[in-house]
Design a protein around this motif. Structure first.
Motif, PDB file in Angstrom:
ATOM      1  N   LEU A  75       0.795  -1.230   0.000  1.00  0.00           N
ATOM      2  CA  LEU A  75       0.000   0.000   0.000  1.00  0.00           C
ATOM      3  C   LEU A  75       0.824   1.275   0.000  1.00  0.00           C
ATOM      4  N   GLY A  76       2.091   1.190   0.357  1.00  0.00           N
ATOM      5  CA  GLY A  76       2.912   2.394   0.420  1.00  0.00           C
ATOM      6  C   GLY A  76       4.379   2.071   0.540  1.00  0.00           C
ATOM      7  N   ALA A  77       5.178   3.115   0.732  1.00  0.00           N
ATOM      8  CA  ALA A  77       6.629   2.961   0.760  1.00  0.00           C
ATOM      9  C   ALA A  77       7.091   2.043   1.885  1.00  0.00           C
ATOM     10  N   ALA A  78       6.446   2.138   3.044  1.00  0.00           N
ATOM     11  CA  ALA A  78       6.859   1.306   4.167  1.00  0.00           C
ATOM     12  C   ALA A  78       6.625  -0.172   3.871  1.00  0.00           C
ATOM     13  N   ASP A  79       5.485  -0.487   3.277  1.00  0.00           N
ATOM     14  CA  ASP A  79       5.220  -1.875   2.885  1.00  0.00           C
ATOM     15  C   ASP A  79       6.266  -2.355   1.883  1.00  0.00           C
ATOM     16  N   ALA A  80       6.584  -1.521   0.918  1.00  0.00           N
ATOM     17  CA  ALA A  80       7.564  -1.897  -0.099  1.00  0.00           C
ATOM     18  C   ALA A  80       8.918  -2.174   0.528  1.00  0.00           C
ATOM     19  N   THR A  97      -0.361   4.928  -6.665  1.00  0.00           N
ATOM     20  CA  THR A  97      -0.007   6.318  -6.395  1.00  0.00           C
ATOM     21  C   THR A  97       1.417   6.538  -6.892  1.00  0.00           C
ATOM     22  N   SER A  98       1.697   7.766  -7.282  1.00  0.00           N
ATOM     23  CA  SER A  98       3.054   8.081  -7.730  1.00  0.00           C
ATOM     24  C   SER A  98       4.067   7.853  -6.619  1.00  0.00           C
ATOM     25  N   ALA A  99       3.659   8.124  -5.372  1.00  0.00           N
ATOM     26  CA  ALA A  99       4.566   7.920  -4.247  1.00  0.00           C
ATOM     27  C   ALA A  99       4.990   6.458  -4.144  1.00  0.00           C
ATOM     28  N   LEU A 100       4.042   5.555  -4.343  1.00  0.00           N
ATOM     29  CA  LEU A 100       4.379   4.135  -4.294  1.00  0.00           C
ATOM     30  C   LEU A 100       5.283   3.759  -5.460  1.00  0.00           C
ATOM     31  N   GLY A 101       4.942   4.257  -6.654  1.00  0.00           N
ATOM     32  CA  GLY A 101       5.775   3.962  -7.814  1.00  0.00           C
ATOM     33  C   GLY A 101       7.199   4.438  -7.624  1.00  0.00           C
ATOM     34  N   GLN A 102       7.367   5.633  -7.082  1.00  0.00           N
ATOM     35  CA  GLN A 102       8.702   6.178  -6.849  1.00  0.00           C
ATOM     36  C   GLN A 102       9.439   5.386  -5.778  1.00  0.00           C
ATOM     37  N   ALA A 103       8.724   4.980  -4.736  1.00  0.00           N
ATOM     38  CA  ALA A 103       9.359   4.205  -3.674  1.00  0.00           C
ATOM     39  C   ALA A 103       9.881   2.878  -4.197  1.00  0.00           C
ATOM     40  N   PRO A 110      10.561  -4.251  -8.648  1.00  0.00           N
ATOM     41  CA  PRO A 110       9.565  -4.198  -9.718  1.00  0.00           C
ATOM     42  C   PRO A 110       8.151  -4.181  -9.158  1.00  0.00           C
ATOM     43  N   LEU A 111       7.316  -3.320  -9.717  1.00  0.00           N
ATOM     44  CA  LEU A 111       5.952  -3.127  -9.221  1.00  0.00           C
ATOM     45  C   LEU A 111       4.932  -3.441 -10.298  1.00  0.00           C
ATOM     46  N   LEU A 112       3.913  -4.217  -9.911  1.00  0.00           N
ATOM     47  CA  LEU A 112       2.721  -4.420 -10.736  1.00  0.00           C
ATOM     48  C   LEU A 112       1.613  -3.605 -10.090  1.00  0.00           C
ATOM     49  N   PRO A 113       1.321  -2.415 -10.610  1.00  0.00           N
ATOM     50  CA  PRO A 113       0.360  -1.523  -9.957  1.00  0.00           C
ATOM     51  C   PRO A 113      -1.078  -1.908 -10.276  1.00  0.00           C
ATOM     52  N   GLY A 114      -1.935  -1.778  -9.281  1.00  0.00           N
ATOM     53  CA  GLY A 114      -3.352  -2.031  -9.486  1.00  0.00           C
ATOM     54  C   GLY A 114      -4.080  -0.801 -10.002  1.00  0.00           C
ATOM     55  N   VAL A 115      -5.045  -1.023 -10.889  1.00  0.00           N
ATOM     56  CA  VAL A 115      -5.882   0.068 -11.411  1.00  0.00           C
ATOM     57  C   VAL A 115      -7.319  -0.428 -11.526  1.00  0.00           C
ATOM     58  N   ALA A 116      -8.251   0.524 -11.448  1.00  0.00           N
ATOM     59  CA  ALA A 116      -9.665   0.184 -11.634  1.00  0.00           C
ATOM     60  C   ALA A 116     -10.384   1.197 -12.503  1.00  0.00           C
ATOM     61  N   THR A 117      -9.690   2.292 -12.873  1.00  0.00           N
ATOM     62  CA  THR A 117     -10.312   3.352 -13.672  1.00  0.00           C
ATOM     63  C   THR A 117      -9.352   3.827 -14.749  1.00  0.00           C
ATOM     64  N   SER A 118      -9.907   4.528 -15.723  1.00  0.00           N
ATOM     65  CA  SER A 118      -9.077   5.106 -16.781  1.00  0.00           C
ATOM     66  C   SER A 118      -8.092   6.129 -16.215  1.00  0.00           C
ATOM     67  N   GLY A 119      -8.546   6.905 -15.221  1.00  0.00           N
ATOM     68  CA  GLY A 119      -7.667   7.890 -14.622  1.00  0.00           C
ATOM     69  C   GLY A 119      -6.458   7.263 -13.960  1.00  0.00           C
ATOM     70  N   GLU A 120      -6.665   6.126 -13.303  1.00  0.00           N
ATOM     71  CA  GLU A 120      -5.534   5.431 -12.673  1.00  0.00           C
ATOM     72  C   GLU A 120      -4.570   4.893 -13.726  1.00  0.00           C
ATOM     73  N   ILE A 121      -5.106   4.414 -14.824  1.00  0.00           N
ATOM     74  CA  ILE A 121      -4.233   3.956 -15.912  1.00  0.00           C
ATOM     75  C   ILE A 121      -3.378   5.111 -16.414  1.00  0.00           C
ATOM     76  N   GLY A 128       5.421   5.760 -16.263  1.00  0.00           N
ATOM     77  CA  GLY A 128       6.152   4.750 -17.014  1.00  0.00           C
ATOM     78  C   GLY A 128       5.684   3.325 -16.838  1.00  0.00           C
ATOM     79  N   TYR A 129       4.556   3.130 -16.170  1.00  0.00           N
ATOM     80  CA  TYR A 129       4.051   1.774 -15.938  1.00  0.00           C
ATOM     81  C   TYR A 129       2.993   1.421 -16.982  1.00  0.00           C
ATOM     82  N   SER A 130       3.236   0.351 -17.724  1.00  0.00           N
ATOM     83  CA  SER A 130       2.288  -0.040 -18.771  1.00  0.00           C
ATOM     84  C   SER A 130       1.834  -1.496 -18.644  1.00  0.00           C
ATOM     85  N   PHE A 131       2.349  -2.224 -17.669  1.00  0.00           N
ATOM     86  CA  PHE A 131       1.841  -3.560 -17.338  1.00  0.00           C
ATOM     87  C   PHE A 131       1.177  -3.424 -15.981  1.00  0.00           C
TER      88      PHE A 131
END
Length: 213
Positions: A75-80, A97-103, A110-121, A128-131
């Motif tokens: 869920l966040g940098a600490a978890d990562a 979130t960008s914060a998680l991606g940066q962390a 390597p991160l597989l980010p979750g999305v549920a909306t077009s805005g999140e995509i 830079g995340y496309s998978f």
């Protein structure tokens, strides 16, 4: 700076299904990993939903070197950070979130980010995340949604997770923009409770046999 997520670990090359694992008893971690690997499933997502999760990741990574062990529900940098310290070699998040991606980028995780909306995509693409992981897949639209996204987000591929079963997985895998699916059916609670490792190996073999139509 644009990055290629999972550039050092291309999860779909290891099989069509990533098991979504909830560990309640640490002593189950190693035999569970061994049972999955015996069935041909090497990529293991251990969700950070129980106190046993991080010790389980550490135990699996140490005792079952054939397994590619990652952390889910990050869920966040600490978890990562905790996941990386435990030996996870990839992370999966239910949202982005960008914060998680940066962390994760800073940790080399390597991160597989979750999305549920077009805005999140779009937010994930900006970083830079496309998978991406579609979650919870069935609840947010499933196959019709993935078909609708194929045109505006042609550069994006998905690992749908959430409500997918062995019966519906082939329909997801048949979509051009789906590279793999996540599923909890490989490690059902009754089999874990009974420590029925043979059953889990059987389910893993069946999952590895799934292919796009």
């Amino acid at each position: 700076m644009a990055v290629t997520p999972l550039s050092t670990l291309d999860l779909p090359t290891y099989g069509p299904v990533v098991p979504v694992i909830v560990i309640d008893r640490l002593e189950d971690a190693v035999p569970l990993a061994q049972a999955l690997v015996e069935g041909g499933v090497r990529v293991l997502e251990v969700t950070l939903r129980t106190p046993a999760a991080l010790p389980a990741i550490e135990a699996m990574a140490r005792a079952v070197p054939e397994a590619i062990v990652g952390a889910g529900t990050v869920l966040g940098a600490a978890d990562a950070q905790r996941a990386r310290d435990a030996g996870a070699v990839f992370a999966v998040s239910p949202g982005y979130t960008s914060a998680l991606g940066q962390a994760c980028r800073g940790l080399g995780l390597p991160l597989l980010p979750g999305v549920a909306t077009s805005g999140e995509i779009m937010a994930a693409l900006d970083d830079g995340y496309s998978f991406l992981k579609l979650f919870p897949a069935e609840a947010v639209g499933g196959i019709p949604l993935l078909k609708a996204w194929a045109s505006p987000f042609g550069q994006v591929s998905f690992c749908p997770t959430g409500g997918i079963t062995v019966a519906t997985a082939p329909d997801y895998l048949a979509l051009p923009n789906v590279r793999c699916v996540g599923g909890s059916w490989l490690t059902p609670a009754p089999a874990l409770a009974q420590r029925d490792w043979a059953r889990i190996t059987e389910l893993a073999r069946a999952a590895q046999a799934l292919r796009s139509a």
